[in-house]
Design an enzyme around this catalytic site. Structure first.
Site, short mmCIF file in Angstrom:
data_model
loop_
_atom_site.label_atom_id
_atom_site.label_comp_id
_atom_site.label_asym_id
_atom_site.label_seq_id
_atom_site.Cartn_x
_atom_site.Cartn_y
_atom_site.Cartn_z
CB CYS A 60 -0.93 0.01 1.22
SG CYS A 60 -2.03 1.44 1.28
CB CYS A 118 -0.74 2.41 3.94
SG CYS A 118 -2.32 1.81 3.32
CG ASP A 119 3.03 1.18 4.47
OD1 ASP A 119 2.54 1.63 5.53
OD2 ASP A 119 2.83 0.02 4.07
#
Length: 338
Positions: free
Chosen positions: A155, A158-159
């Site tokens: 992701c 997300c990261d």
């Protein structure tokens, strides 16, 4: 999509609930908090390593979560899920650390069985919220387990902003729209992004492919696969890659590897009983969490193949709870009127 009508079966003498939640990620626990505060005494099955994840779902496998509101300094994924769980319990949710392995949605109340109890009397529920999530597909590369969440992610949103990826060379595996989106997003943080495409062409839409190929910070490596993830034992440092046409292998020094090869929704439990799309995601009535069966709601990644964020999962968990609460109230009023 009009919800199907249901027949009637007797309530369980073992345990009957007004609402049962299957799943323990942000969607499941948000639904639980809302339902518990509405005095509906929800029962939440958090599973025992269900779908390969500990209770709490995908977030239990992540490190720093920096994009969930309310935590300006970030929070560890497992710690965030512990807080979700504590809040659910605080308002009276009954949490059961077992896995629901069988379910019958053909009649109401709905019948379900716990793992290893499939031949015993079922338990029943007036409504059910499916919040079982989805998991990123993996490649099983050598070194993948060692560097998962230590350089390998599924992701980018997300990261991607995590410090270990900033101003570093990164790689994305995939050739579809998701890969194009993730690679483009990562150019905000990485020094350069390599996209590994197994074939000699992209599966992405024309507009996404054009955007990808015109970005000076992106290089597409055609006919290329990764064969091994290498590092110092703590963080990813290098990828071994192979040209599938020539057979040539070489090193690709990168500090981050992002998979964009799809997700697998955890719908095996209900796939034959609820309407799903070709990829197995539960289809809901647009703008709601209502599934093709009246009284069954789906929340979180199990019905969301686009956003797949903790915050959107929590939002849909709230929606499912409010819709279940409304249905229960309407049906109770109908019974009273009769």
């Amino acid at each position: 999509m009009a919800p199907l009508t249901n027949g009637k079966v007797p309530k369980s003498t073992t345990m009957h609930s007004k609402v049962v939640i299957i799943g323990s990620g942000p969607a499941g626990h948000t639904a639980a908090v809302y339902l518990a505060r509405a005095n509906l005494n929800p029962v939440l099955f958090e599973g025992f390593m269900a779908n390969g994840f500990a209770a709490g779902g995908q977030l239990t496998t992540t490190t720093d979560v920096e994009n969930y509101p309310g935590f300006p300094s970030g929070i560890l994924g497992p710690e965030l899920m512990d807080k979700f769980r504590e809040q659910s319990i605080r308002f009276g949710t009954q949490i059961i650390t077992e896995t629901v392995s069988k379910i019958d949605l053909s009649a109401r109340p709905f019948r379900y069985w716990r793992e290893s109890q499939e031949y015993e009397e079922p338990e029943t529920a007036d409504t059910i919220i499916i919040a079982t999530g989805a998991s990123a597909k993996r490649l099983g590369l050598k070194g993948e387990v060692t560097y998962w969440q230590s350089g390998i992610s599924a992701c980018a949103v997300c990261d991607g902003a995590v410090p270990i990826f900033r101003n570093q060379p990164l790689a994305v595996i995939g050739g579809g729209d998701s890969a194009a989106e993730e690679a483009t997003y990562l150019t905000k943080y990485g020094s350069h992004v390599y996209v590994l495409v197994r074939r000699s062409e992209l599966r992405a839409s024309k507009i996404m492919a054009k955007r990808l190929m015109n970005n000076p910070k992106i290089s597409i490596l055609w006919n290329t696969v990764a064969t091994e993830c290498q590092g110092d034992g703590d963080l990813l440092k290098n990828l071994r890659i192979k040209n599938v046409t020539t057979g040539e292998e070489r090193d690709l020094p990168v500090r981050g590897l992002f998979y964009a090869i799809g997700h697998e929704p955890a719908t095996a439990l209900v796939r034959s009983q609820l309407q799903t799309d070709p990829d197995g995601y539960i289809i809901t009535v647009p703008g709601t969490t209502q599934t093709s069966v009246k009284g069954v709601f789906a929340a979180g990644d199990v019905q969301d193949k686009r956003y797949r964020q903790a915050i959107t999962s929590a939002g849909s968990g709230c929606m499912a709870a409010l819709e279940a609460e409304r249905l229960i109230a309407e049906e109770e009023e109908g019974i009273e009127e009769d």
